[in-house]
Every structure is written in C-alpha cells, then in structure tokens.
Design a protein around this motif. Structure first.
Motif, PDB file in Angstrom:
ATOM      1  N   VAL A   1       0.849  -1.204  -0.067  1.00 36.77           N
ATOM      2  CA  VAL A   1       0.221   0.147  -0.225  1.00 36.77           C
ATOM      3  C   VAL A   1       0.814   1.164   0.123  1.00 36.77           C
ATOM      4  O   VAL A   1       1.867   1.204   0.832  1.00 36.77           O
ATOM      5  CB  VAL A   1      -0.998  -0.083   1.232  1.00 36.77           C
ATOM      6  N   GLY A   2       0.591   2.234  -0.784  1.00 38.73           N
ATOM      7  CA  GLY A   2       1.536   3.390  -1.214  1.00 38.73           C
ATOM      8  C   GLY A   2       0.623   4.670  -0.794  1.00 38.73           C
ATOM      9  O   GLY A   2      -0.418   4.704  -1.307  1.00 38.73           O
ATOM     10  N   LEU A   3       0.954   5.445   0.278  1.00 33.98           N
ATOM     11  CA  LEU A   3       0.265   6.709   0.644  1.00 33.98           C
ATOM     12  C   LEU A   3       1.120   7.905   0.429  1.00 33.98           C
ATOM     13  O   LEU A   3       2.242   7.762   0.438  1.00 33.98           O
ATOM     14  CB  LEU A   3      -0.104   6.808   1.936  1.00 33.98           C
ATOM     15  N   ASN A   4       0.481   9.125  -0.412  1.00 39.02           N
ATOM     16  CA  ASN A   4       1.136  10.259  -0.436  1.00 39.02           C
ATOM     17  C   ASN A   4       1.031  11.071   0.745  1.00 39.02           C
ATOM     18  O   ASN A   4       0.201  11.009   1.698  1.00 39.02           O
ATOM     19  CB  ASN A   4       0.744  10.791  -2.100  1.00 39.02           C
ATOM     20  N   GLU A   5       1.580  12.236   0.435  1.00 43.98           N
ATOM     21  CA  GLU A   5       1.350  13.332   1.567  1.00 43.98           C
ATOM     22  C   GLU A   5       0.547  14.475   1.191  1.00 43.98           C
ATOM     23  O   GLU A   5       0.609  15.662   1.900  1.00 43.98           O
ATOM     24  CB  GLU A   5       2.714  14.013   1.780  1.00 43.98           C
ATOM     25  N   SER A   6      -0.407  14.391   0.398  1.00 40.85           N
ATOM     26  CA  SER A   6      -1.458  15.358   0.126  1.00 40.85           C
ATOM     27  C   SER A   6      -1.968  15.908   1.205  1.00 40.85           C
ATOM     28  O   SER A   6      -2.280  17.015   1.401  1.00 40.85           O
ATOM     29  CB  SER A   6      -2.322  15.112  -0.973  1.00 40.85           C
ATOM     30  N   GLU A   7      -2.782  14.943   1.968  1.00 39.08           N
ATOM     31  CA  GLU A   7      -3.526  15.282   3.169  1.00 39.08           C
ATOM     32  C   GLU A   7      -2.498  16.149   4.023  1.00 39.08           C
ATOM     33  O   GLU A   7      -3.074  17.222   4.868  1.00 39.08           O
ATOM     34  CB  GLU A   7      -4.108  14.127   3.785  1.00 39.08           C
ATOM     35  N   ILE A   8      -1.048  15.758   4.518  1.00 35.44           N
ATOM     36  CA  ILE A   8      -0.295  16.375   5.297  1.00 35.44           C
ATOM     37  C   ILE A   8      -0.093  17.853   4.933  1.00 35.44           C
ATOM     38  O   ILE A   8      -0.029  18.839   5.450  1.00 35.44           O
ATOM     39  CB  ILE A   8       0.903  15.546   5.384  1.00 35.44           C
ATOM     40  N   GLU A   9       0.200  17.890   3.340  1.00 38.08           N
ATOM     41  CA  GLU A   9       0.388  19.318   2.999  1.00 38.08           C
ATOM     42  C   GLU A   9      -0.585  19.932   3.271  1.00 38.08           C
ATOM     43  O   GLU A   9      -0.507  21.629   3.447  1.00 38.08           O
ATOM     44  CB  GLU A   9       1.000  19.037   1.407  1.00 38.08           C
ATOM     45  N   LYS A  10      -1.777  19.537   2.788  1.00 38.77           N
ATOM     46  CA  LYS A  10      -3.186  20.443   2.928  1.00 38.77           C
ATOM     47  C   LYS A  10      -3.172  20.940   4.323  1.00 38.77           C
ATOM     48  O   LYS A  10      -3.451  22.180   4.742  1.00 38.77           O
ATOM     49  CB  LYS A  10      -4.216  19.671   2.492  1.00 38.77           C
ATOM     50  N   ALA A  11      -3.049  20.097   5.385  1.00 38.24           N
ATOM     51  CA  ALA A  11      -3.123  20.323   6.727  1.00 38.24           C
ATOM     52  C   ALA A  11      -2.160  21.376   7.289  1.00 38.24           C
ATOM     53  O   ALA A  11      -2.329  22.395   7.937  1.00 38.24           O
ATOM     54  CB  ALA A  11      -3.143  19.265   7.649  1.00 38.24           C
ATOM     55  N   VAL A  12      -0.997  20.998   6.747  1.00 39.69           N
ATOM     56  CA  VAL A  12       0.349  21.920   7.126  1.00 39.69           C
ATOM     57  C   VAL A  12      -0.053  23.486   6.636  1.00 39.69           C
ATOM     58  O   VAL A  12       0.535  24.534   7.515  1.00 39.69           O
ATOM     59  CB  VAL A  12       1.492  21.326   7.092  1.00 39.69           C
ATOM     60  N   ASN A  13      -0.281  23.472   5.381  1.00 38.53           N
ATOM     61  CA  ASN A  13      -0.500  24.802   4.842  1.00 38.53           C
ATOM     62  C   ASN A  13      -1.609  25.608   5.569  1.00 38.53           C
ATOM     63  O   ASN A  13      -1.472  26.600   5.746  1.00 38.53           O
ATOM     64  CB  ASN A  13      -0.931  24.496   3.335  1.00 38.53           C
ATOM     65  N   GLU A  14      -2.635  25.075   5.831  1.00 33.63           N
ATOM     66  CA  GLU A  14      -3.769  25.703   6.578  1.00 33.63           C
ATOM     67  C   GLU A  14      -3.059  26.232   7.879  1.00 33.63           C
ATOM     68  O   GLU A  14      -3.462  27.130   8.374  1.00 33.63           O
ATOM     69  CB  GLU A  14      -4.882  24.618   6.568  1.00 33.63           C
ATOM     70  N   MET A  15      -2.455  25.128   8.649  1.00 32.74           N
ATOM     71  CA  MET A  15      -2.111  25.610   9.911  1.00 32.74           C
ATOM     72  C   MET A  15      -1.097  26.673   9.839  1.00 32.74           C
ATOM     73  O   MET A  15      -0.930  27.710  10.890  1.00 32.74           O
ATOM     74  CB  MET A  15      -1.399  24.455  10.657  1.00 32.74           C
ATOM     75  N   THR A  16      -0.233  26.764   8.844  1.00 30.71           N
ATOM     76  CA  THR A  16       0.870  27.889   8.444  1.00 30.71           C
ATOM     77  C   THR A  16       0.167  28.918   8.261  1.00 30.71           C
ATOM     78  O   THR A  16       0.606  30.241   8.692  1.00 30.71           O
ATOM     79  CB  THR A  16       1.540  27.489   7.220  1.00 30.71           C
ATOM     80  N   ILE A  17      -1.078  29.082   7.701  1.00 30.47           N
ATOM     81  CA  ILE A  17      -1.603  30.278   7.297  1.00 30.47           C
ATOM     82  C   ILE A  17      -2.149  30.922   8.678  1.00 30.47           C
ATOM     83  O   ILE A  17      -2.077  32.259   8.922  1.00 30.47           O
ATOM     84  CB  ILE A  17      -2.824  30.102   6.289  1.00 30.47           C
ATOM     85  N   ILE A  18      -2.659  30.259   9.583  1.00 29.43           N
ATOM     86  CA  ILE A  18      -3.148  30.449  10.743  1.00 29.43           C
ATOM     87  C   ILE A  18      -2.112  30.986  11.666  1.00 29.43           C
ATOM     88  O   ILE A  18      -2.409  32.171  12.250  1.00 29.43           O
ATOM     89  CB  ILE A  18      -4.011  29.502  11.415  1.00 29.43           C
ATOM     90  N   ILE A  19      -1.151  30.283  11.790  1.00 27.88           N
ATOM     91  CA  ILE A  19       0.086  30.531  12.539  1.00 27.88           C
ATOM     92  C   ILE A  19       0.608  31.963  11.844  1.00 27.88           C
ATOM     93  O   ILE A  19       1.123  33.016  12.990  1.00 27.88           O
ATOM     94  CB  ILE A  19       1.013  29.740  12.691  1.00 27.88           C
ATOM     95  N   SER A  20       0.711  32.207  10.749  1.00 21.47           N
ATOM     96  CA  SER A  20       1.390  33.452   9.949  1.00 21.47           C
ATOM     97  C   SER A  20       0.484  34.719  10.512  1.00 21.47           C
ATOM     98  O   SER A  20       1.042  35.482  11.002  1.00 21.47           O
ATOM     99  CB  SER A  20       1.786  33.408   8.834  1.00 21.47           C
ATOM    100  N   PHE A  21      -0.740  34.402  10.411  1.00 19.77           N
ATOM    101  CA  PHE A  21      -1.777  35.659  10.699  1.00 19.77           C
ATOM    102  C   PHE A  21      -1.777  35.796  12.125  1.00 19.77           C
ATOM    103  O   PHE A  21      -1.560  37.087  12.390  1.00 19.77           O
ATOM    104  CB  PHE A  21      -2.944  35.151  10.141  1.00 19.77           C
ATOM    105  N   THR A  22      -1.762  35.016  13.090  1.00 22.97           N
ATOM    106  CA  THR A  22      -1.560  35.039  14.276  1.00 22.97           C
ATOM    107  C   THR A  22      -0.117  35.778  14.911  1.00 22.97           C
ATOM    108  O   THR A  22      -0.256  36.877  15.711  1.00 22.97           O
ATOM    109  CB  THR A  22      -1.826  33.968  15.190  1.00 22.97           C
TER     110      THR A  22
END
Length: 636
Positions: A180-201
C-alpha cells in the motif's frame, strides 16, 4: 557558463546597497531608544517566524507519524481481509476490496498484491498502467528471517512527491503480501492551513508587541542590552557569567532570576555530565556481562570474555588487583587483573561470594587503593549475583541440551526399531503367510479336481475367493509395512506406487506433483520419514476427512526439501487439536511432527472446517550430489 551581468541587472543591486547604507546611517544617528524599539519589533517578528517554522515541523512530524500508523493499519487490515480471497482466488472480491479502501482514503496512491514468486497478482493502477520493477523491489519481505513476518514500511520520493509504502504479509503460512502506498497530500493541505493561521496570528502578535514595546521602551531600554548580552552568552553555552543590573524594578528582578537560573543550569549540566559518564560505564559493563552470558556455552569464548570483563572493571574502579574465579561444568575459570603502578600503595582487600540459593559458584577478590565507597560495595555485590545467575543459566542450558540430545537419540532409535520390526513382519507375511495361503488355494484346486460330484463345488469356490482376497490384503499390508520399491527405486517411485494403490482402494483422487528431484536419492532416514508421513497423512484423510481430492507437492531445492499435502475434506479446529488433552487422542499428528522435526524439518497444519486441511513440511536439509541414474538402480 555563467550568466553575463548586464547594466540592467547591476542597477537593482547597486540600488539595494545604497538603501542599506542609508538605513545604517539613519540608525547610527538615532537614539538608543529607537534602536531598542526596532530590535524589539524585529525580535518579536523573528520569534513569530521561528515559532511558525517549529510548529510547522512539529505538525508535519506528528501528521507523518499518524500517516505511518494509518498506513500500517490499512495494510494490515487489507492483508487480513484479503487472506480468504487470496486462498479462494476471488479476484472480483479483491478488486472490490481495493476500490473500497481507496475510496475511504483519499491519499492512497496505489495498492497491489504480490504472490510468493514476487509477481504482482493484482493492482489498482488499471489497464493503462502496471507496477514497475523499481516499485516492486523497493519494499520486499524477506521470509528467510523470522523477524520479518511483520509489516515493513519505507519512504521514497516519486515524481508526485514522497510516498509512504507498507508491505504486510497476507497470512503466517503463505508468502503473499499486500503493498500500500500513501502520498502526503493530506499532510501538505493540513500543514499549509495551519501555517496560514500561525502566520496571521504571528503578524497580529507582532503588531501588538510593537505597540506595547513603544509604550514600555522608555522604562526598559537601559537594562535590556545587558540582559540580551547575557542571553547570548547562555545561548553560546557560557553559564558562568552573571548579569549585573542595578535597577530594582521588574527587569532587575528578571536579571536576578536569570542569574539564579544560569547557576542552577551550570550545576545541573555538571551533574548530567557525571551521570552520563556513569551511565556509559555501566552500559559498557552490562554489555560485557551479556556477552559473558552468551558465551557461557563455549568454554574458550567464555574464558576470553571473562578476561575482558576483569580488565575492564579493574581499570574502571582503579583497583590494585582484581580476580574472578568461577566453577561450573567440573572446570575452574579464572581471570586476574594487576595494576603494577599501584602495587606499592596502601590498599584494602575485599571478597565477595558468587552464590545463588546457597550454591557456591565462585569468588570475587578486589584490592582497593583507598577506602571502599558504598557504590562500589553495592556494585560488586550485584556483580556476584549476576555472575551466579549466568553460571546457573549455563548449567541449566547444558542440562537441557543434553536431555534434548538423549530424547532425539531415543526417538531415532524408536523409529529405527519400528522400521526394522515393520520390515520383519512384512517379510514374514510375504514369505510364510502368503505361501500358506497359496498352498491352501492349490489344495482347494486339487480337491475340486478330485471330487466325484459337484455337490460342494460352489462352497470350494467361495473358500478360494476368500483365500484370494485374504492373500491380496496380506500383500497390501506387507507392502504398506515396508515397500521394497522404497529401497530399490527410491522415494518418488514408492510414493507413486502407494498413491495408485490408495486411489484404487479408497476411490480418492490424488494429484502428485514432483519438482526438482530428477534422479535425486536422499539418505534412507529422510526417505523413510517422508514416506511414513505421507502414508500417515493419507490414512488420516481416508479415515476422517471425507475428502474427494488430495494434492501432494514435493519440491527439492538446492539445499532444502518442502512438501505440501492438501485435501478438500471436512477440516477441523487446529487450536482444539493442539490442546494438550485433545492431542492425546491424535497421536498420529504428533508422531508426524516428531518424525519431521527429527530430520530437522518444520511441521505446520492449517485447517478450516468444511473447507479442508493443508499440511506444510519445510526446511528439510538435503545434500545435492547424491545422484543416481534410474537404469543403474534397476540393473543394480
């Protein structure tokens, strides 16, 4: 070849340098208050960016760890759910299972099933694509090692990003496994959203911090520089310097607390370094003791390791002399350490007994050049106990090994005696009983010829028929006890002859497949053992399985032999059969297992009620080179 600088590219660089010089000139002409304000704003912004970066890394690491766990869970679940489908060769259900799994996990890149020949059995790429050899061999399970039976996880880069690949075995018996092979698309999505929140804060906090700094700069700028210098020193590892702040306000108290903190850190650092040094020494000593325990079965290695242990401990504790004497297996092992540099100093001798449960195993003698600390006393007392345990375990291991050797020899003699008795009985049945029955048949024939009338002819024919049937049964029993073809032509010919007679007697279809044997002859004990195991297995099938079809596979490799016996009978519960109380009623299975283990093989049973039973015999060691031509065997 480097890119040529043009006038158009040089102008922006020159403009940036001029702007930087103007900024530096502006700061030089401003007051310290302005400089502190700019520094505070910059520090707040830098801390915010650092926090943003650290949080991004932490979140990425956490999500990656969760992805690994989820990947292993998905692979194990797929392997567990697809086990029955693989056995039944149910391609449709496997496709459905793959599609269902992919639909439930958006970040699954691929799923495919690999069989025992390392061929892709089924994949999720569709008809347009297939699994490449590079992808197939990136993550393979090595079934030669037992530790590899669990899931295997690797990471690798692909054109679409990083892939987390998990290989999970389908079952404990066959060698198929799921990839089974899994990519990091969900990780990148969650990290980018969190980065935007942290940057704005961070931006909001920076702006708020700037306003507060402007308000309090007039009160704190005088001592801030000293405090920052002290922080820089701590950051560089210098914990010995104190910050001198004359003011008695909060900054002054902060300076005092900072000084107390650096003092505590300095003491704690020294304590940690000492503890780490002691831990390394203790770990080194434990490794030596472990090596001593492992080598206790070999007298030569045990003496060498004991010498190293004594030398290491003598140096570690700065002993004048150090001696260990150990007695076991009717031998004495001694190791002595002498420090010639300390031989003329004053010393103190101590002795520690190596014993366990009032059984004496040896003695430890130490000569200290100074007073003995409580730590040293506890250590050498513990060393004596550990050495006693090592010696006792070594004795128990030797006793167990000796008993196992005796058990194997007795079992081997028992099997040999059984085979000799079978041969004797088979010979007597063939030479005496068969001849007696043949004489009866001849006498009945002569009696019928001499009869004056036919009044008893039908009764004589019935007696002759019973005698012929009895003779055939005796021939079958004699052959089953010790088939001459096993001695004359070898294992394969004997099995083929036996299966033919078995099919004629029980009306069960047997499919026998032989691979890799050619004209290979095995040692007699191996051929007899394999023949008896197959004979016992077929007898059990005829008596209990109610099977219609049986498959026997014999495969000879370069060094090992494997056998699979499979039927489509009613099956049984393996766990219940393996229970101690139930096993007494199934001595045939136990006897088969003991016979196989006696020649170094492994014996496994897999059975499912109403499906059938499969017997796996593996890892029987054979020696290539003992080849004979069939014609020579016949002529000989």
């Amino acid at each position: 070849m480097g890119r040529r600088l043009t006038r158009r590219s040089v102008l922006p660089m020159k403009g940036s340098m001029i702007s930087m010089k103007r900024l530096l000139t502006y700061l030089k002409n401003k007051s310290v208050r302005t400089k502190i304000l700019i520094m505070t704003i910059g520090l707040i912004f830098l801390m915010g960016m650092t926090f943003s970066f650290v949080m991004r890394e932490l979140i990425t690491a956490k999500l990656t760890e969760d992805l690994h766990l989820r990947a292993e869970t998905v692979a194990n679940d797929l392997a567990s759910r697809s086990s029955d489908y693989v056995i039944l060769n149910d391609i449709y259900s496997l496709y459905k299972l793959f599609d269902e799994t992919i639909s439930n996990h958006n970040d699954i890149e691929y799923i495919f099933l690999v069989d025992s020949n390392q061929d892709v059995y089924l994949d999720s790429f569709g008809e347009e694509y297939s699994v490449s050899d590079e992808l197939l061999f990136k993550n393979m399970i090595d079934y030669g090692r037992e530790s590899e039976r669990g899931p295997s996880l690797i990471e690798f880069d692909s054109p679409d990003g990083k892939i987390h690949d998990v290989a999970a075995p389908v079952s404990n018996i066959n060698t198929d496994y799921i990839r089974v092979g899994l990519n990091e698309s969900e990780i990148e999505k969650a990290v980018n959203e969190m980065t935007i929140i942290i940057s704005f804060t961070t931006l909001l906090l920076s702006a708020l911090g700037a306003l507060i700094s402007i308000f309090f700069t007039n009160f704190i700028y005088r001592d801030m520089k000293r405090l920052m210098n002290g922080i820089r020193k701590v950051k560089d590892g210098d914990l010995s310097q104190d910050i001198i702040i004359k003011s008695k306000d909060e900054i002054g108290k902060l300076g005092e607390e900072f000084n107390e903190m650096t003092t505590h850190l300095y003491k704690q650092k020294a304590k940690n370094e000492k503890y780490l040094e002691d831990l390394k020494r203790r770990n080194s000593q434990l490794l030596l003791l472990q090596e001593l325990a492992v080598s206790s079965s070999d007298e030569f290695d045990f003496q060498k390791v004991l010498d190293r242990v004594v030398t290491n401990i003598g140096l570690e504790f700065s002993l004048v002399t150090f001696k260990i004497a150990i007695y076991f297996s009717n031998q004495e092992f001694q190791a002595v350490y002498n420090n010639k540099d300390l031989a003329k100093t004053q010393f103190l001798e101590k002795s520690y007994i190596i014993e366990k449960e009032n059984i004496y195993y040896g003695e430890i003698n130490c000569t200290f050049n100074e007073s003995v600390s409580e730590h040293s006393v506890k250590y050498f007392e513990s060393l004596g106990k550990q050495l006693a345990i090592i010696v006792e375990n070594a004795k128990l291991w030797k006793e167990l090994t000796h008993k196992e050797e005796i058990r194997e020899k007795l079992l081997e003699r028992l099997i040999y005696a059984q085979e000799e008795e079978r041969k004797r009985i088979a010979r007597e049945l063939h030479d005496e009983t068969s001849q007696s029955l043949t004489s009866i048949l001849v006498s009945l024939k002569l009696l019928k010829q001499k009869m004056i009338d036919d009044s008893h002819s039908e009764e004589i024919d019935q007696i002759k028929q019973v005698a012929r049937h009895t003779l055939e049964e005796i021939h079958y029993i004699s052959y089953s006890l010790r088939p001459s073809v096993l001695d004359d032509l070898g294992l394969i010919a004997a099995i083929e002859r036996y299966t033919e007679e078995f099919m004629g007697k029980y009306s069960i279809d047997i499919d026998t497949q032989v691979m890799g044997f050619k004209s290979l002859r095995l040692p007699t004990v191996i051929e007899v053992t394999i023949y008896r195991v197959i004979q016992e297995a077929l007898t059990n099938i005829a008596r209990h399985a109610k099977a219609e079809n049986v498959s026997i596979i014999l495969e000879a490799g370069e060094k090992t032999l494997s056998i699979i016996i499979e039927d489509d009978g009613i099956g049984f519960n393996v766990k219940e059969i393996n229970h101690q109380d139930t096993l007494k009623k199934h001595l045939g299975l136990k006897g088969m297992q003991e016979r196989v283990e006696l020649i170094g093989g492994k014996f496994y049973i897999e059975s499912h009620v109403e499906i059938g039973t499969t017997i796996y015999i593996k890892n029987i060691s054979i020696e290539r080179g003992e080849f004979f031509e069939t014609e020579d065997l016949i002529s000989g």
